[in-house]
Design a protein around this motif. Structure first.
Motif, short mmCIF file in Angstrom:
data_model
loop_
_atom_site.label_atom_id
_atom_site.label_comp_id
_atom_site.label_asym_id
_atom_site.label_seq_id
_atom_site.Cartn_x
_atom_site.Cartn_y
_atom_site.Cartn_z
N LEU A 83 -4.26 1.26 6.88
CA LEU A 83 -5.26 0.40 6.25
C LEU A 83 -5.20 0.50 4.73
O LEU A 83 -5.35 -0.51 4.02
CB LEU A 83 -6.65 0.77 6.74
CG LEU A 83 -7.02 0.37 8.17
CD1 LEU A 83 -8.43 0.81 8.51
CD2 LEU A 83 -6.88 -1.13 8.37
N THR A 84 -4.96 1.70 4.22
CA THR A 84 -4.88 1.88 2.77
C THR A 84 -3.69 1.12 2.19
O THR A 84 -3.81 0.46 1.15
CB THR A 84 -4.75 3.38 2.44
OG1 THR A 84 -5.92 4.06 2.89
CG2 THR A 84 -4.60 3.59 0.94
N MET A 85 -2.55 1.19 2.85
CA MET A 85 -1.37 0.48 2.33
C MET A 85 -1.53 -1.03 2.44
O MET A 85 -1.12 -1.77 1.55
CB MET A 85 -0.12 0.95 3.07
CG MET A 85 0.36 2.34 2.68
SD MET A 85 0.50 2.58 0.87
CE MET A 85 1.66 1.30 0.43
N ILE A 86 -2.14 -1.51 3.53
CA ILE A 86 -2.36 -2.95 3.65
C ILE A 86 -3.26 -3.44 2.52
O ILE A 86 -2.97 -4.46 1.87
CB ILE A 86 -2.98 -3.27 5.03
CG1 ILE A 86 -1.97 -3.03 6.14
CG2 ILE A 86 -3.46 -4.72 5.07
CD1 ILE A 86 -2.53 -3.21 7.54
N LEU A 87 -4.35 -2.74 2.28
CA LEU A 87 -5.27 -3.13 1.21
C LEU A 87 -4.61 -2.99 -0.16
O LEU A 87 -4.74 -3.87 -1.02
CB LEU A 87 -6.53 -2.29 1.29
CG LEU A 87 -7.61 -2.58 0.24
CD1 LEU A 87 -8.12 -4.01 0.36
CD2 LEU A 87 -8.77 -1.58 0.37
N SER A 112 4.40 4.74 -3.59
CA SER A 112 2.97 4.86 -3.29
C SER A 112 2.74 5.34 -1.87
O SER A 112 1.86 6.17 -1.60
CB SER A 112 2.26 3.52 -3.51
OG SER A 112 2.40 3.09 -4.85
N PHE A 113 3.53 4.82 -0.93
CA PHE A 113 3.37 5.23 0.47
C PHE A 113 3.72 6.71 0.63
O PHE A 113 3.07 7.43 1.39
CB PHE A 113 4.26 4.38 1.36
CG PHE A 113 3.97 4.55 2.83
CD1 PHE A 113 2.92 3.87 3.41
CD2 PHE A 113 4.74 5.38 3.61
CE1 PHE A 113 2.63 4.03 4.76
CE2 PHE A 113 4.47 5.55 4.96
CZ PHE A 113 3.41 4.86 5.53
N ALA A 114 4.73 7.15 -0.09
CA ALA A 114 5.10 8.57 -0.02
C ALA A 114 4.02 9.45 -0.64
O ALA A 114 3.66 10.50 -0.09
CB ALA A 114 6.44 8.80 -0.70
N TYR A 115 3.46 9.03 -1.79
CA TYR A 115 2.41 9.80 -2.44
C TYR A 115 1.12 9.77 -1.63
O TYR A 115 0.25 10.64 -1.79
CB TYR A 115 2.13 9.26 -3.83
CG TYR A 115 3.17 9.63 -4.86
CD1 TYR A 115 4.10 10.63 -4.60
CD2 TYR A 115 3.24 8.98 -6.08
CE1 TYR A 115 5.06 10.97 -5.53
CE2 TYR A 115 4.20 9.31 -7.03
CZ TYR A 115 5.10 10.31 -6.74
OH TYR A 115 6.06 10.65 -7.67
#
Length: 313
Positions: A104-108, A246-249
């Motif tokens: 959800l965080t990555m989608i947003l 960002s996804f890795a962090y």
């Protein structure tokens, strides 16, 4: 391409082995004794020595490392010192909350960040651009836990609109599942939205200033075609790179967010394991996250070829 993927996967194994050795030594050399924590404050030296022998902590470090690596290669990540259960079983139980929050965080973050960046680049110096600059400064400077506590105070305590803490499995219904993830998702997303938006803006401005974009505008191309069919595609490589980073962090951000919102995910499991000196859990999580980090970088590199046909491996 196949040779490149194989070479990257082999390098992934080497990286994970180095990470495993570093983590193993760091945990063993750090102050603290899990045997003493298990035994309690009133334990005698004999009791602590017996627990250390039972856990294999008296073996030489090379022997302990070989035993651990042998278990990893066979799919055995060990047994939790405090829970007394297999580590993979504990991770599987905590996986759903962490995955839900991360996805959800990555989608947003991606949807809002890329959209804001495109609008700011299209109207440089306008209201949206100035608003993005202020939002980016706020997103960079305010820690996640501060945003989290503010959201809890305003939306949960003052207005009673959303749950304060906790997590509801998706099997309990989409409504309870989503409402429990709204606040942590927003708190965790703000920094990533600002980061992705700023990079998107800079990349789009650079592409929009190219001669072929002015030629497209002179030929009567619509704003939609110029932004999405021409500019965004050509600016996609740096944007995709930032999304992958960002996804890795995000792995580190989830730990803090789950602690603030009392979400029983892998982040909370790691925090509890660190407090209890639970070596098998800490080592397993760090190995898995390092492997995931390398695989994300590999996926981003392969995605470059879809955006820019000139890139070949």
């Amino acid at each position: 391409m196949g040779t490149y993927i194989l070479r990257r996967l082999i390098s992934t194994i080497a990286v994970m082995a180095m990470v495993g050795m570093f983590v193993f030594l760091l945990l063993r050399l750090a102050p603290g004794d899990p045997a003493a924590m298990i035994a309690g404050r009133s334990a005698t030296a004999e009791m602590i020595a017996g627990i250390r022998e039972q856990l294999g902590l008296n073996d030489p470090l090379p022997v302990q490392f070989v035993h651990w690596m042998r278990g990893l290669l066979s799919g055995d990540f060990g047994t939790s010192i405090f829970a007394g259960r297999p580590v993979l079983e504990l991770l599987a139980q905590r996986l759903e909350p962490t995955l839900s929050l991360s996805i959800l965080t990555m989608i947003l973050s991606v949807s809002m960040g890329v959209s804001f960046g495109i609008l700011a680049a299209w109207r440089t110096g306008g209201f949206v651009d100035r608003l993005l600059a202020a939002f980016s400064a706020l997103g960079y400077s305010v820690p996640v836990f501060v945003v989290g506590y503010f959201l809890i105070y305003f939306f949960a305590i003052k207005t009673h609109r959303l749950p304060v803490q906790g997590y509801e499995p998706i099997g309990s219904g989409l409504g309870p599942w989503f409402t429990h993830l709204v606040l942590p998702t927003v708190a965790l997303s703000l920094g990533y939205i600002a980061f992705i938006a700023r990079v998107t803006r800079a990349s789009m401005i650079e592409v929009l200033s190219e001669d072929y974009m002015r030629t497209a505008a002179a030929k009567g191309a619509s704003s939609y075609a110029m932004l999405f069919h021409h500019a965004l595609k050509n600016a996609g490589v740096p944007i995709l790179t930032i999304i992958g980073i960002s996804f890795a962090y995000l792995i580190g951000g989830v730990v803090l967010t789950e602690t603030v919102f009392n979400i029983p995910g892998i982040g909370r499991l790691v925090v509890d394991a660190i407090n209890n000196r639970d070596y098998p859990i800490i080592q397993s999580v760090l190995i898995l996250t390092s492997g995931l980090y390398v695989l994300i970088n590999l996926a981003v590199d392969l995605a470059y070829t879809l955006i820019d046909p000139r890139i070949r491996y």
